[in-house]
Enzyme design. Structure first.
Site, short mmCIF file in Angstrom:
data_model
loop_
_atom_site.label_atom_id
_atom_site.label_comp_id
_atom_site.label_asym_id
_atom_site.label_seq_id
_atom_site.Cartn_x
_atom_site.Cartn_y
_atom_site.Cartn_z
N ASP A 2 -6.71 -3.07 -7.22
CA ASP A 2 -7.33 -3.73 -6.07
C ASP A 2 -7.65 -5.16 -6.44
O ASP A 2 -7.95 -5.46 -7.62
CB ASP A 2 -8.62 -3.00 -5.65
N ARG B 52 0.82 -1.22 0.00
CA ARG B 52 0.00 0.00 0.00
C ARG B 52 0.85 1.27 0.00
O ARG B 52 0.46 2.30 0.55
CB ARG B 52 -0.97 0.02 1.18
N TYR C 254 -14.53 -12.66 -0.14
CA TYR C 254 -15.22 -11.39 -0.36
C TYR C 254 -16.47 -11.59 -1.22
O TYR C 254 -17.52 -11.00 -0.96
CB TYR C 254 -14.29 -10.39 -1.04
N ARG D 74 -6.81 11.27 -5.66
CA ARG D 74 -8.00 10.51 -5.27
C ARG D 74 -9.25 11.38 -5.32
O ARG D 74 -10.33 10.92 -5.75
CB ARG D 74 -7.79 9.94 -3.86
N ARG E 299 -3.20 6.79 1.19
CA ARG E 299 -3.74 8.01 1.79
C ARG E 299 -2.79 8.71 2.74
O ARG E 299 -3.06 9.84 3.15
CB ARG E 299 -5.06 7.69 2.49
#
Length: 387
Positions: free
Chosen positions: A84, A34, A163, A47, A38
């Protein structure tokens, strides 16, 4: 099926590739899971322009830019494609969205009707949908410094299936484990489809210019027998619950000795074999988060991966003592230690260096960097690592 035309994956001046080929370097090369994220103000700016998270993943202009940002700022030896793992169920036709502050949400695959609505593995619409990802890879290889290793990635079949079945991440993966018990053939069919589609997905990333790929098994720890004899406390209770909700034995062969092998390591091994049949010499890292010392030690021999990504919960020195000296490891500073910084961070870096001295290792965190991480702490970590 024709083989992909692959470049030289033996290393050259790309340090991460050299380690993946088994070379022990005086100082391990570094990247972070990652690393485009952010915690970086420049990422937050892009973003905000992109719209939704999936819009960011599917826009090659934006995805290329955010992938390059940590390379410009920190000079990591590897760059990992910004995307992702859930672009795969999205491409298969499942409704996927990301809710701000909550994470991914999918329309759950509760049974056979939902499975039958998914695209078949050979449907050309799957890879037409994913073409922006491959375009991002092509642009990245053209724009990255020559010495920077470019990593592609995907999720492991068990993690992605979890998921898809549960509609979101859950601590104990109860929906996917329950469905595996109630309709084992259905979950096996989903795993098979994911193996086929994601093998092709990784091949196309390598064809587009990725030097190596990582397979993220984020949910290995919810499988029984993942942690083996080193499990303790809350992990034991998770495994006890899992044992009651997964088939106890497998039908795929004598190697299928437990749930970790059956649902995680064997599907990953099939993917790796499939990728290498198309891209000989392809370098592949497997990150089996939560699988404990025993599970981590099994990754390379059971999957034929080139390296095992080590999560923060594993004693790296103990793992290195347990596996052959030739085993390539990656990791494993705790993301919270990176947030803490200071002497604790220095000690963590020194600990990784001491545990892997003279051995092939790639420096990384033991999980993804978090948004609240101070940039100055990343700089301190790298300064300590690089001496």
């Amino acid at each position: 099926m024709s083989q992909a035309v692959a470049g030289d994956r033996t290393g050259g001046d790309r340090a991460v590739l050299r380690v993946l080929a088994g070379e022990a370097l005086p100082r391990p090369p570094a990247w972070m899971m990652r690393q485009a994220g952010r915690y970086l103000p420049e990422y937050r700016e892009v973003r905000a322009k992109a719209g939704s998270f999936l819009d960011l993943c599917y826009n090659p202009d934006f995805a290329t830019e955010v992938t390059l940002q940590p390379i410009r700022r920190f000079g990591f030896e590897a760059s990992i494609l910004f995307s992702d793992i859930l672009v795969i169920p999205d491409a298969l036709g499942q409704n996927v969205r990301f809710v701000e502050g909550e994470g991914p949400r999918l329309d759950p695959m509760a049974g056979r009707p939902e499975f039958e609505r998914l695209r078949e593995a050979g449907d050309p619409a799957i890879f037409a949908h994913l073409e922006p990802v491959f375009e991002t890879v092509r642009r990245l290889r053209a724009q990255l410094p020559h010495e920077t290793t470019l990593l592609g990635f995907c999720g492991a079949p068990w993690t992605v299936a979890s998921y898809m079945i549960g509609g979101r991440g859950t601590p104990d993966l109860a929906p996917s484990r329950a469905l595996a018990r109630q309709d084992t053939a259905l979950v096996e069919a989903l795993i098979d489809r994911l193996v086929t589609v994601q093998t092709e997905y990784l091949v196309r990333q390598l064809e587009a210019g990725a030097d190596a790929v990582q397979i993220f098994e984020s949910h290995a720890g919810a499988l029984p027998d993942a942690r083996g004899a080193d499990a303790a406390g809350s992990e034991e209770s998770v495994n006890e619950v899992a044992e009651s909700a997964l088939p106890e034995s497998a039908s795929a062969g004598s190697n299928d000795r437990d749930a970790l092998t059956r649902w995680s390591l064997q599907p990953i091994a099939r993917m790796i074999a499939g990728v290498r049949a198309r891209v000989p010499g392809a370098k592949i890292i497997v990150f089996a988060r939560g699988s404990g010392l025993e599970g981590h030690a099994r990754v390379v021999p059971e999957t034929a991966a080139d390296a095992v990504g080590v999560d923060w919960s594993v004693d790296l020195k103990a793992l290195r003592a347990r596996v052959p000296a030739s085993t390539v490891t990656q990791g494993n500073v705790h993301p919270e230690t990176l947030i803490e910084g200071g002497a604790a961070l220095d000690a963590a870096v020194d600990g990784v260096l001491a545990a892997t001295e003279g051995l092939p290792h790639i420096f990384n965190l033991g999980h993804g960097i978090t948004p609240q991480t101070p940039i100055a702490h990343v700089e301190r970590m790298l300064a300590r690592l690089r001496g």
